[in-house]
Scaffold this motif. Structure first.
Motif, PDB file in Angstrom:
ATOM      1  N   ILE A  65       0.836  -1.211   0.000  1.00 30.44           N
ATOM      2  CA  ILE A  65       0.000   0.000   0.000  1.00 30.44           C
ATOM      3  C   ILE A  65       0.869   1.257   0.000  1.00 30.44           C
ATOM      4  O   ILE A  65       1.810   1.372   0.788  1.00 30.44           O
ATOM      5  CB  ILE A  65      -0.955  -0.015   1.224  1.00 30.44           C
ATOM      6  N   LEU A 108      -3.343   7.248   0.304  1.00 33.03           N
ATOM      7  CA  LEU A 108      -4.424   6.563   1.024  1.00 33.03           C
ATOM      8  C   LEU A 108      -5.753   7.283   0.789  1.00 33.03           C
ATOM      9  O   LEU A 108      -5.778   8.510   0.690  1.00 33.03           O
ATOM     10  CB  LEU A 108      -4.126   6.572   2.526  1.00 33.03           C
ATOM     11  N   ILE A 132     -12.815   6.117   4.039  1.00 35.86           N
ATOM     12  CA  ILE A 132     -13.348   4.821   3.590  1.00 35.86           C
ATOM     13  C   ILE A 132     -14.703   4.613   4.257  1.00 35.86           C
ATOM     14  O   ILE A 132     -14.847   4.843   5.465  1.00 35.86           O
ATOM     15  CB  ILE A 132     -12.409   3.654   3.977  1.00 35.86           C
ATOM     16  N   SER A 192      -7.417  -0.312   9.503  1.00 30.27           N
ATOM     17  CA  SER A 192      -7.415   1.079   9.032  1.00 30.27           C
ATOM     18  C   SER A 192      -6.445   1.914   9.859  1.00 30.27           C
ATOM     19  O   SER A 192      -5.657   2.695   9.313  1.00 30.27           O
ATOM     20  CB  SER A 192      -8.816   1.685   9.138  1.00 30.27           C
ATOM     21  N   ILE A 214      -5.289   5.335   7.962  1.00 29.51           N
ATOM     22  CA  ILE A 214      -6.535   5.891   7.409  1.00 29.51           C
ATOM     23  C   ILE A 214      -7.092   6.895   8.421  1.00 29.51           C
ATOM     24  O   ILE A 214      -7.124   6.626   9.619  1.00 29.51           O
ATOM     25  CB  ILE A 214      -7.568   4.750   7.152  1.00 29.51           C
ATOM     26  N   ILE A 266      -8.008  -1.513  -0.711  1.00 30.66           N
ATOM     27  CA  ILE A 266      -7.246  -0.254  -0.817  1.00 30.66           C
ATOM     28  C   ILE A 266      -6.260  -0.329  -1.989  1.00 30.66           C
ATOM     29  O   ILE A 266      -6.110   0.640  -2.745  1.00 30.66           O
ATOM     30  CB  ILE A 266      -6.526   0.062   0.517  1.00 30.66           C
ATOM     31  N   TYR A 285      -8.126   0.181  -5.110  1.00 31.30           N
ATOM     32  CA  TYR A 285      -8.421   1.625  -5.211  1.00 31.30           C
ATOM     33  C   TYR A 285      -7.203   2.395  -5.734  1.00 31.30           C
ATOM     34  O   TYR A 285      -7.320   3.261  -6.601  1.00 31.30           O
ATOM     35  CB  TYR A 285      -8.837   2.124  -3.819  1.00 31.30           C
ATOM     36  N   GLN A 286      -6.043   2.043  -5.203  1.00 30.14           N
ATOM     37  CA  GLN A 286      -4.837   2.788  -5.594  1.00 30.14           C
ATOM     38  C   GLN A 286      -4.419   2.524  -7.040  1.00 30.14           C
ATOM     39  O   GLN A 286      -3.659   3.288  -7.613  1.00 30.14           O
ATOM     40  CB  GLN A 286      -3.683   2.457  -4.637  1.00 30.14           C
TER      41      GLN A 286
END
Ligand code: IPE
Ligand code: IPE
Ligand code: MG
Length: 247
Positions: free
Chosen positions: A7, A12, A16, A52, A57, A228, A231-232
């Protein structure tokens, strides 16, 4: 390399939100009653919160009970409320250890008195924590939230506190329960359902949507990290062209 190590900490999602779905089916698959699924769902809540916090996060919002969920069988609703109180009592330590601030959004007045009292207590105890804001959506419905915002804004216009010309997106944001939160960047829904179910309609305008077939009680830290990472790897264009973003 583990998923967690892959990650990118500089990219980030700022916020979320998770629709924690599938407790009932999880229990049914095991030949158990639905509430057994809810009990096990609370373990997944802890996993998601800790995961998280571990990667940094800042805002996590969990859909725990919708305005529509009041229509479930009375016994199930009662059990969910009892589980809420039990979890709040049990998890306050996790919140303090990880410096997590708890808040709640929704039509909280509808909750049983002991749940409101316990919520207030944990919210107050954790109010100075700054690592992450954990928001529980309880008796929450996005349309209910929008109706409330309309009413509050209209009242202010009527009383000459604000003028119609000044109403813009930021004023609307300020009248939502989520006024102190950034827009949702990543919305996750478990259990294979592909719908929003009246959750954060305004706030997810440009969220990346992530659906997984995993049933909520089975959702583990690795599953959050996978979401995540997914998403990235997406290109968020916000209406622009891909070329504009890379130049
Ligand atoms: C999510 O699981 C928990 C709540 C909505 C409170 P469900 O209870 O909706 O589980 P399914 O969707 O029936 O499997
Ligand atoms: C959405 O799940 C609400 C929560 C997760 C708290 P539901 O299970 O209630 O949603 P529907 O009825 O399948 O849309
Ligand atoms: Mg469901």
């Amino acid at each position: 390399m583990t998923l967690k190590d892959q990650i990118n900490k500089t990219k980030l999602p700022a916020h979320i939100a998770i629709i924690m779905d599938g407790n009932g089916r999880w229990a049914k698959q095991k030949g158990m009653v639905r509430v057994f699924g809810h009990e096990n769902g609370t373990k997944a809540v802890r996993q998601a919160v800790e995961a998280s916090a571990e990667i940094g996060i800042k805002n996590l919002t969990l859909y725990a009970f919708s305005t529509e969920n009041w229509n479930r069988p009375k016994l199930e609703v009662q059990t969910l409320m009892k589980l809420l109180v039990k979890s709040l009592k049990k998890e306050i330590k996790t919140l303090q250890d990880n410096k997590i601030k708890l808040q709640a959004i929704g039509h909280l007045e509808d909750l049983p008195k002991n749940a409101i009292a316990e919520l207030r207590y944990v919210i107050d105890q954790t109010k100075n924590n700054e690592n992450m804001t954990l928001t529980l959506a309880l008796s929450y419905g996005s349309r209910d939230e929008i109706v409330k915002a309309f009413k509050d804004i209209s009242t202010k216009v009527k009383n000459n506190i604000i003028s119609v010309d000044t109403i813009d997106e930021s004023i609307i944001n300020k009248h939502l329960y989520t006024q102190n939160l950034p827009d949702v960047d990543l919305l996750i829904r478990t259990s294979g359902e592909h719908r929003i179910s009246n959750f954060l309609l305004w706030q997810i305008a440009y969220a990346e949507l992530y659906f997984t077939d995993i049933l909520w009680p089975d959702f583990a830290k690795e599953d959050l990290y996978e979401a995540i990472l997914n998403y990235q790897n997406r290109e968020r264009r916000f209406g622009k062209t891909s070329e504009q973003l890379t130049s």
